[in-house]
Design a protein around this motif. Sequence first.
Motif, PDB file in Angstrom:
ATOM      1  N   PRO A   1      18.324 -15.915 -11.548  1.00 39.55           N
ATOM      2  CA  PRO A   1      19.528 -15.082 -11.346  1.00 39.55           C
ATOM      3  C   PRO A   1      20.144 -15.254  -9.964  1.00 39.55           C
ATOM      4  CG  PRO A   1      17.708 -13.789 -12.254  1.00 39.55           C
ATOM      5  CD  PRO A   1      17.136 -15.086 -11.801  1.00 39.55           C
ATOM      6  N   PHE A   2      19.287 -15.418  -8.946  1.00 39.40           N
ATOM      7  CA  PHE A   2      19.772 -15.596  -7.578  1.00 39.40           C
ATOM      8  C   PHE A   2      20.622 -16.865  -7.454  1.00 39.40           C
ATOM      9  CE2 PHE A   2      17.425 -12.943  -4.285  1.00 39.40           C
ATOM     10  CZ  PHE A   2      18.576 -12.664  -3.580  1.00 39.40           C
ATOM     11  N   VAL A   3      20.094 -17.981  -7.947  1.00 36.86           N
ATOM     12  CA  VAL A   3      20.793 -19.259  -7.838  1.00 36.86           C
ATOM     13  C   VAL A   3      22.117 -19.207  -8.587  1.00 36.86           C
ATOM     14  CG1 VAL A   3      20.707 -21.691  -8.505  1.00 36.86           C
ATOM     15  CG2 VAL A   3      18.711 -20.624  -7.458  1.00 36.86           C
ATOM     16  N   TYR A   4      22.116 -18.637  -9.782  1.00 29.61           N
ATOM     17  CA  TYR A   4      23.354 -18.560 -10.559  1.00 29.61           C
ATOM     18  C   TYR A   4      24.389 -17.696  -9.842  1.00 29.61           C
ATOM     19  CZ  TYR A   4      26.619 -17.570 -14.326  1.00 29.61           C
ATOM     20  OH  TYR A   4      27.769 -17.447 -15.077  1.00 29.61           O
ATOM     21  N   THR A   5      23.942 -16.568  -9.257  1.00 32.39           N
ATOM     22  CA  THR A   5      24.877 -15.648  -8.601  1.00 32.39           C
ATOM     23  C   THR A   5      25.519 -16.265  -7.368  1.00 32.39           C
ATOM     24  OG1 THR A   5      23.632 -13.727  -9.384  1.00 32.39           O
ATOM     25  CG2 THR A   5      25.091 -13.393  -7.502  1.00 32.39           C
ATOM     26  N   TYR A   6      24.723 -16.964  -6.557  1.00 32.23           N
ATOM     27  CA  TYR A   6      25.222 -17.415  -5.266  1.00 32.23           C
ATOM     28  C   TYR A   6      25.727 -18.861  -5.253  1.00 32.23           C
ATOM     29  CZ  TYR A   6      23.653 -13.093  -3.145  1.00 32.23           C
ATOM     30  OH  TYR A   6      23.516 -11.766  -2.811  1.00 32.23           O
ATOM     31  N   LEU A   7      25.409 -19.650  -6.278  1.00 31.65           N
ATOM     32  CA  LEU A   7      25.918 -21.020  -6.338  1.00 31.65           C
ATOM     33  C   LEU A   7      27.107 -21.157  -7.279  1.00 31.65           C
ATOM     34  CD1 LEU A   7      22.813 -23.409  -6.278  1.00 31.65           C
ATOM     35  CD2 LEU A   7      24.374 -22.816  -4.434  1.00 31.65           C
ATOM     36  N   CYS A   8      27.169 -20.310  -8.289  1.00 30.85           N
ATOM     37  CA  CYS A   8      28.283 -20.362  -9.230  1.00 30.85           C
ATOM     38  C   CYS A   8      29.545 -19.827  -8.554  1.00 30.85           C
ATOM     39  CB  CYS A   8      27.955 -19.538 -10.473  1.00 30.85           C
ATOM     40  SG  CYS A   8      29.206 -19.635 -11.760  1.00 30.85           S
ATOM     41  N   PRO A   9      30.694 -20.517  -8.681  1.00 37.66           N
ATOM     42  CA  PRO A   9      31.941 -20.027  -8.061  1.00 37.66           C
ATOM     43  C   PRO A   9      32.281 -18.614  -8.495  1.00 37.66           C
ATOM     44  CG  PRO A   9      32.223 -22.271  -8.877  1.00 37.66           C
ATOM     45  CD  PRO A   9      30.874 -21.805  -9.360  1.00 37.66           C
ATOM     46  N   ARG A  10      32.864 -17.858  -7.567  1.00 37.10           N
ATOM     47  CA  ARG A  10      33.165 -16.461  -7.820  1.00 37.10           C
ATOM     48  C   ARG A  10      34.087 -16.267  -9.023  1.00 37.10           C
ATOM     49  NH1 ARG A  10      36.436 -13.645  -3.207  1.00 37.10           N
ATOM     50  NH2 ARG A  10      34.753 -14.571  -1.976  1.00 37.10           N
TER      51      ARG A  10
END
Length: 312
Positions: free
Chosen positions: A253-262
Amino acid sequence: MENYTQTSTDFTLLGLFPPTRIGLFLFIIIVLVFLMALFGNLSMILLIFLDPHLHTPMYFLLSQLSLIDLSYISTIVPKMTYNFVCGNKSISFIGCGVQSYFFLTLAGAEALLLISMAYDRYVAICFPLHYPIRMSKKVCVLMITGSWIMGSVNACAHTVYAFHIPYCRSRNINHFFCDVPAMLTLACMDTWVYEYTVFVSTVLFLAFPFIGIVCSYGRVLLAICHMQSTEGRKKAYSTCSTHLTVVTLYYAPFVYTYLCPRSFRSPTENKVLAVFYTILTPVLNPIIYCLRNKEVMGALRRLIQRISFVEM
């Protein structure tokens, strides 16, 4: 959208629960999960401290993981609970900065601690004869100290930047805690430089450690396949699968939240994903490690027997 003067420095956390019966039900569940996390992590810390059989590098690192998880969930849930019960969703500018700093420190420290635990299992299974040297008490202390220091430095840099930019829009943060990316949507300046640093930090603290963990466990699985002892193979496989479960629940979840464009994520998705690494992971870690670890269960039985004997 409401405008604020420069003297209004408080933020408003819109929260996680809607003001309905369903929201109240979810709130009660979160409070119960919080209490379970407190009890589970405190129990793990005390159990590892009191039982000499658990005074090994693996459990030393595990006690630190429990300490981080205990601090982690305590940084988020009490304020969220207070806001929901009192109906006051505001948080001061300084309070928001403090919460953000501790959240980022603990998140970074846990990410680095998990790769230290993966390295511990890698050395124990692939190089058992070298284990006392490679994972000495001094090495463990250096790993833990380094995790805390690097997490703190990273958190300090992000927090100082985020709280020195002007906020000229509504101060309603669409989240249940002071998450810096959610705060930046309220800024009245271009924040692309900071978003780039968030990407770099995520790669350094999450992506690279995750790749390192996957590679180390890949080597471990190969070593397990070549083990002659069936009992040793089962024990090693059980330990590694436990660690991989914890890593997946935390990193994904961390990687998806912070690497995926807003633009690819909605605020609701951000809040739901944040529940995994801020609330669920701290309560699942002690459950996973305790129920799937014979040594921990044995230590728990010995402690219960010792208490029963003293009472008699």
